[in-house]
Design an enzyme around this catalytic site. Structure first.
Site, PDB file in Angstrom:
ATOM      1  N   LYS A  39       3.455 -19.790   4.854  1.00  0.00           N
ATOM      2  CA  LYS A  39       2.538 -20.423   5.723  1.00  0.00           C
ATOM      3  C   LYS A  39       2.254 -19.199   6.341  1.00  0.00           C
ATOM      4  O   LYS A  39       2.702 -18.429   6.541  1.00  0.00           O
ATOM      5  CB  LYS A  39       2.971 -21.368   6.847  1.00  0.00           C
ATOM      6  CG  LYS A  39       4.574 -20.578   7.495  1.00  0.00           C
ATOM      7  CD  LYS A  39       4.778 -21.260   8.847  1.00  0.00           C
ATOM      8  CE  LYS A  39       4.721 -21.590  10.107  1.00  0.00           C
ATOM      9  NZ  LYS A  39       6.040 -20.609  10.559  1.00  0.00           N
TER      10      LYS A  39
ATOM     11  N   LYS B  29       9.769 -22.334  21.889  1.00  0.00           N
ATOM     12  CA  LYS B  29      10.893 -21.084  21.972  1.00  0.00           C
ATOM     13  C   LYS B  29      11.392 -20.762  23.424  1.00  0.00           C
ATOM     14  O   LYS B  29      10.733 -21.581  24.920  1.00  0.00           O
ATOM     15  CB  LYS B  29      10.050 -19.678  21.837  1.00  0.00           C
ATOM     16  CG  LYS B  29       9.610 -19.551  20.545  1.00  0.00           C
ATOM     17  CD  LYS B  29       9.315 -18.344  20.240  1.00  0.00           C
ATOM     18  CE  LYS B  29       9.002 -18.478  18.206  1.00  0.00           C
ATOM     19  NZ  LYS B  29      10.170 -19.015  17.208  1.00  0.00           N
TER      20      LYS B  29
ATOM     21  N   ASP C 227       2.190 -22.441  14.698  1.00  0.00           N
ATOM     22  CA  ASP C 227       3.600 -21.969  14.261  1.00  0.00           C
ATOM     23  C   ASP C 227       4.603 -22.743  13.781  1.00  0.00           C
ATOM     24  O   ASP C 227       5.159 -22.644  12.645  1.00  0.00           O
ATOM     25  CB  ASP C 227       4.345 -20.992  15.241  1.00  0.00           C
ATOM     26  CG  ASP C 227       5.232 -20.238  14.677  1.00  0.00           C
ATOM     27  OD1 ASP C 227       5.242 -19.645  13.883  1.00  0.00           O
ATOM     28  OD2 ASP C 227       5.977 -19.961  15.342  1.00  0.00           O
TER      29      ASP C 227
ATOM     30  N   LYS D 221      15.560 -26.481   3.973  1.00  0.00           N
ATOM     31  CA  LYS D 221      17.056 -26.721   4.335  1.00  0.00           C
ATOM     32  C   LYS D 221      17.716 -28.397   3.438  1.00  0.00           C
ATOM     33  O   LYS D 221      17.068 -29.319   3.318  1.00  0.00           O
ATOM     34  CB  LYS D 221      16.638 -27.502   6.021  1.00  0.00           C
ATOM     35  CG  LYS D 221      16.154 -25.479   6.434  1.00  0.00           C
ATOM     36  CD  LYS D 221      15.742 -26.059   7.908  1.00  0.00           C
ATOM     37  CE  LYS D 221      15.287 -25.231   8.626  1.00  0.00           C
ATOM     38  NZ  LYS D 221      15.727 -23.752   9.032  1.00  0.00           N
TER      39      LYS D 221
ATOM     40  N   HIS E  36       6.424 -27.764   9.849  1.00  0.00           N
ATOM     41  CA  HIS E  36       7.424 -27.959  10.271  1.00  0.00           C
ATOM     42  C   HIS E  36       7.956 -29.229  10.720  1.00  0.00           C
ATOM     43  O   HIS E  36       7.995 -30.022   9.973  1.00  0.00           O
ATOM     44  CB  HIS E  36       8.482 -27.149  10.798  1.00  0.00           C
ATOM     45  CG  HIS E  36       8.125 -25.732  10.157  1.00  0.00           C
ATOM     46  ND1 HIS E  36       8.405 -24.831   9.178  1.00  0.00           N
ATOM     47  CD2 HIS E  36       8.284 -24.355  10.640  1.00  0.00           C
ATOM     48  CE1 HIS E  36       8.200 -23.705   8.865  1.00  0.00           C
ATOM     49  NE2 HIS E  36       8.182 -23.212  10.264  1.00  0.00           N
TER      50      HIS E  36
ATOM     51  N   GLU F 254      14.476 -23.671  20.140  1.00  0.00           N
ATOM     52  CA  GLU F 254      15.086 -22.169  19.861  1.00  0.00           C
ATOM     53  C   GLU F 254      15.255 -21.199  20.781  1.00  0.00           C
ATOM     54  O   GLU F 254      14.406 -21.752  22.462  1.00  0.00           O
ATOM     55  CB  GLU F 254      13.924 -21.625  19.200  1.00  0.00           C
ATOM     56  CG  GLU F 254      12.985 -22.155  17.950  1.00  0.00           C
ATOM     57  CD  GLU F 254      12.598 -20.777  16.767  1.00  0.00           C
ATOM     58  OE1 GLU F 254      12.769 -20.045  16.245  1.00  0.00           O
ATOM     59  OE2 GLU F 254      10.817 -21.443  16.641  1.00  0.00           O
TER      60      GLU F 254
ATOM     61  N   ASP G 268       6.969 -23.731   3.021  1.00  0.00           N
ATOM     62  CA  ASP G 268       7.402 -24.586   4.555  1.00  0.00           C
ATOM     63  C   ASP G 268       8.891 -24.608   4.504  1.00  0.00           C
ATOM     64  O   ASP G 268       9.372 -25.498   3.724  1.00  0.00           O
ATOM     65  CB  ASP G 268       6.525 -25.925   4.350  1.00  0.00           C
ATOM     66  CG  ASP G 268       6.705 -26.466   5.931  1.00  0.00           C
ATOM     67  OD1 ASP G 268       8.181 -26.328   6.417  1.00  0.00           O
ATOM     68  OD2 ASP G 268       6.037 -27.352   6.270  1.00  0.00           O
ATOM     69  N   HIS G 269       9.278 -23.746   4.647  1.00  0.00           N
ATOM     70  CA  HIS G 269      10.418 -23.042   4.492  1.00  0.00           C
ATOM     71  C   HIS G 269      11.542 -24.414   5.075  1.00  0.00           C
ATOM     72  O   HIS G 269      13.073 -24.383   4.699  1.00  0.00           O
ATOM     73  CB  HIS G 269      11.303 -22.440   5.239  1.00  0.00           C
ATOM     74  CG  HIS G 269      11.244 -22.103   6.576  1.00  0.00           C
ATOM     75  ND1 HIS G 269      10.793 -21.326   7.285  1.00  0.00           N
ATOM     76  CD2 HIS G 269      13.009 -21.742   7.377  1.00  0.00           C
ATOM     77  CE1 HIS G 269      10.634 -22.592   8.640  1.00  0.00           C
ATOM     78  NE2 HIS G 269      12.706 -21.555   8.612  1.00  0.00           N
TER      79      HIS G 269
ATOM     80  N   ARG H 177       0.944  -1.265  -0.253  1.00  0.00           N
ATOM     81  CA  ARG H 177       0.183  -0.422  -0.156  1.00  0.00           C
ATOM     82  C   ARG H 177       1.065   1.281  -0.218  1.00  0.00           C
ATOM     83  O   ARG H 177       0.321   2.372  -0.923  1.00  0.00           O
ATOM     84  CB  ARG H 177      -0.803  -0.017   1.256  1.00  0.00           C
ATOM     85  CG  ARG H 177      -2.549  -0.555   0.856  1.00  0.00           C
ATOM     86  CD  ARG H 177      -2.660  -1.030   2.368  1.00  0.00           C
ATOM     87  NE  ARG H 177      -3.637  -1.406   2.504  1.00  0.00           N
ATOM     88  CZ  ARG H 177      -5.190  -0.841   2.421  1.00  0.00           C
ATOM     89  NH1 ARG H 177      -5.427   0.290   1.875  1.00  0.00           N
ATOM     90  NH2 ARG H 177      -5.906  -1.865   2.419  1.00  0.00           N
TER      91      ARG H 177
HETATM   92  C1  BG6 Z   1       8.761 -20.059  11.373  1.00  0.00           C
HETATM   93  C2  BG6 Z   1       8.270 -19.624  12.812  1.00  0.00           C
HETATM   94  O1  BG6 Z   1       8.316 -20.434  10.377  1.00  0.00           O
HETATM   95  O2  BG6 Z   1       9.709 -20.797  11.778  1.00  0.00           O
HETATM   96  C3  BG6 Z   1       9.379 -18.822  13.656  1.00  0.00           C
HETATM   97  O3  BG6 Z   1       7.164 -18.939  12.132  1.00  0.00           O
HETATM   98  C4  BG6 Z   1      10.101 -20.173  14.025  1.00  0.00           C
HETATM   99  O4  BG6 Z   1       8.338 -18.478  14.507  1.00  0.00           O
HETATM  100  C5  BG6 Z   1      11.294 -20.195  12.264  1.00  0.00           C
HETATM  101  O5  BG6 Z   1      10.733 -18.618  14.969  1.00  0.00           O
HETATM  102  C6  BG6 Z   1      12.190 -20.813  12.732  1.00  0.00           C
HETATM  103  O6  BG6 Z   1      13.205 -20.843  11.872  1.00  0.00           O
HETATM  104  P1  BG6 Z   1      14.190 -21.659  11.759  1.00  0.00           P
HETATM  105  O7  BG6 Z   1      14.642 -21.860  10.605  1.00  0.00           O
HETATM  106  O8  BG6 Z   1      15.263 -21.050  12.059  1.00  0.00           O
HETATM  107  O9  BG6 Z   1      14.124 -22.807  12.503  1.00  0.00           O
END
Ligand code: BG6
Length: 495
Positions: A150, A342, A237, A184, A242, A218, A179-180, A46
């Protein structure tokens, strides 16, 4: 092979994801010669910026946060453009279409386009409709791919509704649900490790494997994402997407071929075999936690409820630990203990395969365990531990290990998760993206947890910097086991 020329439209261009992940990923791909011969990246949001404002802004962010080369950066920035748009107003998309038409001449994009939805999820359904209203879903003149970030849905019902809405405008082969974790290197390596070696697969089943642990811990808290996170929680999350994807890679059968359909057919089959959670499972096999304030190695860590953007009476879970099963011939009866949280003591993601003990303990009851540890991050690698004779008199055994670390491979050319996934999408390869049936299978499995977590008495506290609620330890200790302690030196943890 480089991808075909194309235009990349990023919706949500003034947001965090664009600055932190997407533009750096495109820059690195460009610097390594992996982007198409010609391309245009059009940021959309925007806020009113000119092309030049947008270039300047991204250039200084890249200079500040990445290793850059001035000449390469200048050339890269010439591919960046910007368009201010009210993304929920279909009429305004006429200008987007015009700009894409212009790129056909100026950047030879031939009508190929990637639309990246890096916006708040409430726009995931609307943007595809607006694109379709201007024929921007039509592949008659070039392919059109839609990347959806996501979370894909908020629960089973909303995921189904969103899927329907998007499918009304785009076909499944055009939809790339990111889905990152699948981007990896070490997650993909699970497949190669399992199916390229004859020596592990014969043991990879309930006859030889005692139990499996999957940990994604984390050290950081929610940082500045409290607003989003408080409405999501660890189950939505991390767990629903993941962790279940990683679990599927551990549990799936060998694909018929290495292509998107074959691999994703196997992924979805194992997801559909997750043992549905009964009320009893929820009470006995699931632990939800939330971190509370604490002092760790001289540093004061706030509790979750004190974090910015979080409701001070929040019941959102920042930890989930559970014991679950896969009901099929390969895995029947083998517990999978899965946890993520976390503000745990360190950042580590790993899969641990615990093999059964020998049938008869000739060298004493304390013989070492056989374990395979697949370290997803950090220090990516694989470690196998087994018993050998302790030198000297007698026949006492001791645990030793053989390990492989990725950093030992010379000329490492590892792509980050986003780089790999963006490149795959431009190459029309959906292997590492979640398919519609997989997303639904995961939500279906998780839905009882979402219902269960609505009841406030189901949340336990844990002090920030510890391994989660003590009830999570009991998930294993009740079975005579314990979570693996996954790191050597906690003092390195950066809170
Ligand atoms: C994300 C979550 O998809 O993945 C985050 O929204 C999380 O909360 C993150 O911290 C973790 O990703 P990575 O690659 O650091 O393990």
């Amino acid at each position: 092979v480089k991808p075909e020329n194309n235009a990349i439209v990023i919706f949500g261009a003034s947001g965090d994801l664009t600055h932190r992940k997407l533009i750096p990923a495109f820059y690195h791909l460009y610097a390594n010669g992996l982007l198409p011969e010609d391309f245009a990246i059009l940021g959309v949001s925007r806020t009113a910026y000119s092309d030049q404002d947008f270039r300047d802004k991204l250039r200084s962010a890249l200079e500040e946060n990445e290793k850059t080369d001035a000449t390469t950066l200048t050339k890269f920035c010439q591919h960046l453009y910007y368009q201010a748009l009210n993304t929920s107003d279909a009429e305004e998309y006429a200008v987007l279409k015009q700009r894409l038409d212009i790129f056909k001449d100026t950047h030879h994009t031939r009508g190929n386009a990637v639309f990246y939805l890096a916006t708040p999820p409430s726009l995931y359904g609307v943007i595809p409709e607006c694109l379709a209203a201007h024929g921007l879903n039509d592949e008659a003149d070039g392919w059109k791919n839609l990347i959806v970030e996501k979370p894909f849905g908020y629960d089973l019902a909303s995921a189904i509704a969103l899927d329907k809405q998007i499918h009304a405008c785009f076909q499944e082969h055009q939809i790339y649900r990111i889905d990152h974790y699948l981007g990896k290197e070490t997650v993909q390596n699970l497949l190669v490790f399992r199916f390229a070696n004859g020596m592990f697969e014969p043991l990879w089943n309930r006859n030889f494997i005692d139990y499996v642990e999957i940990t994604a811990s984390e050290a950081l808290g929610v940082e500045d994402r409290g607003g989003y996170y408080d409405g999501a929680g660890a189950v939505r999350d991390m767990f629903q997407n993941h962790l279940l994807q990683v679990l599927a890679m551990v549990g799936m059968e060998s694909p018929a071929a290495i292509n998107a359909d074959s691999i994703r057919d196997e992924v979805v089959k194992v997801m559909q075999s997750f043992k549905p959670l009964s009320d009893d499972d929820l009470h006995k096999n699931l632990v939800l936690g939330q971190y509370t304030e604490s002092d760790v190695r001289g540093k004061h860590l706030p509790g979750y409820r004190q974090e910015h953007g979080v409701n001070d009476e929040s019941r959102t879970e920042t930890y989930v630990g559970m014991k679950m099963f896969i009901e099929n011939w390969r895995w029947n009866g083998v517990p999978f203990y899965v946890r993520t949280g976390k503000r745990l003591p360190t950042r580590v993601t790993e899969v641990v395969i615990h093999f059964k003990k020998t049938p008869h303990p000739v060298f004493g009851a304390n013989a070492p365990e056989n374990k395979l540890i697949i370290r997803i991050q950090p220090d990516e690698g694989i470690l196998m531990s087994f018993g050998l004779k302790k030198p000297g008199a007698g026949f006492e055994s001791q645990e030793v290990s053989m390990d492989f670390h990725y950093d030992k491979i010379e000329s490492l050319n590892m792509l980050t998760a986003y780089e790999r996934l963006l490149l795959d999408c431009m190459k029309q390869d959906a292997t590492l993206f979640a398919r519609t049936d997989a997303v639904k299978a995961c939500w279906k499995f998780v839905q009882p947890i979402l219902d269960y977590k609505e009841q406030p008495e189901h949340l336990f506290g844990y002090a920030a910097g510890t391994w989660g609620p003590k009830e999570a330890d009991e998930l294993l200790s009740n079975d005579g086991r314990q979570w693996r302690f996954p790191c050597k030196n906690l003092a390195n943890t950066d809170y």
